[in-house]
Structures are given as structure tokens and as C-alpha cells.
Design a protein around this motif. Structure first.
Motif, PDB file in Angstrom:
ATOM      1  N   GLY A  82       0.822  -1.189   0.000  1.00  0.00           N
ATOM      2  CA  GLY A  82       0.000   0.000   0.000  1.00  0.00           C
ATOM      3  C   GLY A  82       0.864   1.250   0.000  1.00  0.00           C
ATOM      4  N   PRO A  83       0.220   2.399  -0.012  1.00  0.00           N
ATOM      5  CA  PRO A  83       0.947   3.667   0.051  1.00  0.00           C
ATOM      6  C   PRO A  83       1.547   3.859   1.441  1.00  0.00           C
ATOM      7  CG  PRO A  83      -1.421   4.044   0.122  1.00  0.00           C
ATOM      8  CD  PRO A  83      -1.226   2.584  -0.142  1.00  0.00           C
ATOM      9  N   LEU A  84       2.607   4.645   1.520  1.00  0.00           N
ATOM     10  CA  LEU A  84       3.277   4.939   2.789  1.00  0.00           C
ATOM     11  C   LEU A  84       2.961   6.381   3.172  1.00  0.00           C
ATOM     12  CD1 LEU A  84       6.704   3.355   1.835  1.00  0.00           C
ATOM     13  CD2 LEU A  84       4.853   2.293   3.133  1.00  0.00           C
ATOM     14  N   ILE A  85       2.319   6.564   4.314  1.00  0.00           N
ATOM     15  CA  ILE A  85       1.895   7.894   4.739  1.00  0.00           C
ATOM     16  C   ILE A  85       2.824   8.397   5.841  1.00  0.00           C
ATOM     17  CG2 ILE A  85      -0.004   9.294   5.616  1.00  0.00           C
ATOM     18  CD1 ILE A  85      -0.555   7.881   2.882  1.00  0.00           C
ATOM     19  N   LEU A  86       3.469   9.531   5.581  1.00  0.00           N
ATOM     20  CA  LEU A  86       4.326  10.174   6.570  1.00  0.00           C
ATOM     21  C   LEU A  86       3.693  11.515   6.945  1.00  0.00           C
ATOM     22  CD1 LEU A  86       7.855   9.188   5.206  1.00  0.00           C
ATOM     23  CD2 LEU A  86       6.493   8.084   6.984  1.00  0.00           C
ATOM     24  N   TRP A  87       4.463  12.548   7.152  1.00  0.00           N
ATOM     25  CA  TRP A  87       3.929  13.827   7.605  1.00  0.00           C
ATOM     26  C   TRP A  87       4.767  14.953   7.049  1.00  0.00           C
ATOM     27  CZ3 TRP A  87       6.077   9.990  10.496  1.00  0.00           C
ATOM     28  CH2 TRP A  87       7.384  10.213  10.943  1.00  0.00           C
ATOM     29  N   ILE A 127      -5.727  12.845  -5.723  1.00  0.00           N
ATOM     30  CA  ILE A 127      -4.569  11.955  -5.720  1.00  0.00           C
ATOM     31  C   ILE A 127      -5.042  10.524  -5.533  1.00  0.00           C
ATOM     32  CG2 ILE A 127      -2.438  11.325  -4.511  1.00  0.00           C
ATOM     33  CD1 ILE A 127      -2.245  14.317  -3.679  1.00  0.00           C
ATOM     34  N   GLN A 128      -4.665   9.665  -6.456  1.00  0.00           N
ATOM     35  CA  GLN A 128      -4.958   8.233  -6.334  1.00  0.00           C
ATOM     36  C   GLN A 128      -3.739   7.569  -5.709  1.00  0.00           C
ATOM     37  OE1 GLN A 128      -7.826   6.493  -7.098  1.00  0.00           O
ATOM     38  NE2 GLN A 128      -6.772   4.791  -6.142  1.00  0.00           N
ATOM     39  N   PRO A 129      -3.834   7.135  -4.455  1.00  0.00           N
ATOM     40  CA  PRO A 129      -2.659   6.561  -3.782  1.00  0.00           C
ATOM     41  C   PRO A 129      -2.104   5.348  -4.527  1.00  0.00           C
ATOM     42  CG  PRO A 129      -4.471   6.889  -2.233  1.00  0.00           C
ATOM     43  CD  PRO A 129      -5.013   7.116  -3.596  1.00  0.00           C
ATOM     44  N   GLN A 130      -0.796   5.314  -4.641  1.00  0.00           N
ATOM     45  CA  GLN A 130      -0.120   4.227  -5.339  1.00  0.00           C
ATOM     46  C   GLN A 130       0.674   3.388  -4.339  1.00  0.00           C
ATOM     47  OE1 GLN A 130      -0.577   3.824  -8.757  1.00  0.00           O
ATOM     48  NE2 GLN A 130      -2.039   5.495  -8.429  1.00  0.00           N
ATOM     49  N   ASP A 131       0.645   2.086  -4.529  1.00  0.00           N
ATOM     50  CA  ASP A 131       1.431   1.190  -3.672  1.00  0.00           C
ATOM     51  C   ASP A 131       2.902   1.578  -3.721  1.00  0.00           C
ATOM     52  OD1 ASP A 131      -0.833  -0.205  -3.036  1.00  0.00           O
ATOM     53  OD2 ASP A 131      -0.398  -1.933  -4.301  1.00  0.00           O
ATOM     54  N   THR A 141       4.354   4.235  -2.800  1.00  0.00           N
ATOM     55  CA  THR A 141       4.636   5.656  -2.918  1.00  0.00           C
ATOM     56  C   THR A 141       4.529   6.296  -1.542  1.00  0.00           C
ATOM     57  OG1 THR A 141       3.784   5.724  -5.172  1.00  0.00           O
ATOM     58  CG2 THR A 141       3.909   7.813  -4.012  1.00  0.00           C
ATOM     59  N   VAL A 142       5.462   7.205  -1.223  1.00  0.00           N
ATOM     60  CA  VAL A 142       5.467   7.915   0.049  1.00  0.00           C
ATOM     61  C   VAL A 142       4.722   9.225  -0.113  1.00  0.00           C
ATOM     62  CG1 VAL A 142       6.910   9.022   1.795  1.00  0.00           C
ATOM     63  CG2 VAL A 142       7.659   6.882   0.740  1.00  0.00           C
ATOM     64  N   TYR A 143       3.780   9.496   0.797  1.00  0.00           N
ATOM     65  CA  TYR A 143       3.024  10.740   0.802  1.00  0.00           C
ATOM     66  C   TYR A 143       3.287  11.466   2.115  1.00  0.00           C
ATOM     67  CZ  TYR A 143       0.606   8.518  -3.070  1.00  0.00           C
ATOM     68  OH  TYR A 143       0.334   7.912  -4.259  1.00  0.00           O
ATOM     69  N   ARG A 144       3.765  12.717   2.004  1.00  0.00           N
ATOM     70  CA  ARG A 144       4.013  13.537   3.187  1.00  0.00           C
ATOM     71  C   ARG A 144       2.966  14.649   3.322  1.00  0.00           C
ATOM     72  NH1 ARG A 144       8.815  12.969   5.757  1.00  0.00           N
ATOM     73  NH2 ARG A 144      10.344  11.612   4.769  1.00  0.00           N
ATOM     74  N   CYS A 145       2.282  14.920   2.245  1.00  0.00           N
ATOM     75  CA  CYS A 145       1.239  15.932   2.224  1.00  0.00           C
ATOM     76  C   CYS A 145       0.448  15.720   0.944  1.00  0.00           C
ATOM     77  CB  CYS A 145       1.816  17.350   2.279  1.00  0.00           C
ATOM     78  SG  CYS A 145       2.893  17.747   0.895  1.00  0.00           S
ATOM     79  N   ALA A 146      -0.570  16.515   0.744  1.00  0.00           N
ATOM     80  CA  ALA A 146      -1.381  16.416  -0.475  1.00  0.00           C
ATOM     81  C   ALA A 146      -1.490  17.811  -1.056  1.00  0.00           C
ATOM     82  CB  ALA A 146      -2.755  15.849  -0.160  1.00  0.00           C
TER      83      ALA A 146
END
Length: 86
Positions: A1-6, A74-78, A80-85
């Protein structure tokens, strides 16, 4: 899954100073940011409530990460790191 950070880290664990934590978030946050706070500290919970009040008063709303990404198209991708949108 996607990786959610901050994208906003007030380092609430460092000194547990509620005023500093609130300022560190409210003075730096922007639309689409993901804020990191640790609910294991009472000071962070108190700061989060103050942050929510302050930012709500500025027109911000609080959503889940899933809702945030969806609102920004944004369509989350496996993997992929997301720190913001943004």
C-alpha cells in the motif's frame, strides 16, 4: 500500500510544551499538510485540541488521510510515500 508520513512535525515528544507545540503547528501549516502528534502524551492531546480550534477558526477542516488525498485528486499508489497532499 501507500506509505503515509507527515509534513509538519512539532516534535511534541521533545519538551511537551503545549504553547510551543501549538505555535510550531499553527505558524507553519499549509493546506494539504499532514500533522504528526503523539496521543500518548497528555500535552499533545491538549495541544491538538488548541490546534484544531485555532485552525478551524482560520477555515481549515480536518480529514482522514484517505479523504485528504481524494479531495486533492490523488490516487494513492502502492509503495509511494506521501508527506502531504498538494
Amino acid at each position: 500500500g501507500p506509505l503515509i508520513l507527515w509534513s509538519v512535525d512539532p516534535e511534541d515528544w521533545r519538551d511537551r510544551d503545549i504553547h510551543r507545540i501549538v505555535s510550531a503547528v499553527t505558524e507553519h501549516v499549509k493546506d494539504g499538510d499532514i500533522i504528526l502528534l503523539h496521543d500518548i502524551y497528555d500535552s499533545s492531546v491538549d495541544a491538538a485540541l488548541q490546534i484544531a480550534d485555532a485552525l478551524s477558526g482560520q477555515g481549515y477542516c480536518f480529514v482522514t488521510v484517505e479523504q485528504l488525498l481524494q479531495a486533492k485528486g490523488i490516487q494513492p499508489q502502492d509503495g509511494t510515500v506521501y508527506r502531504c497532499a498538494k
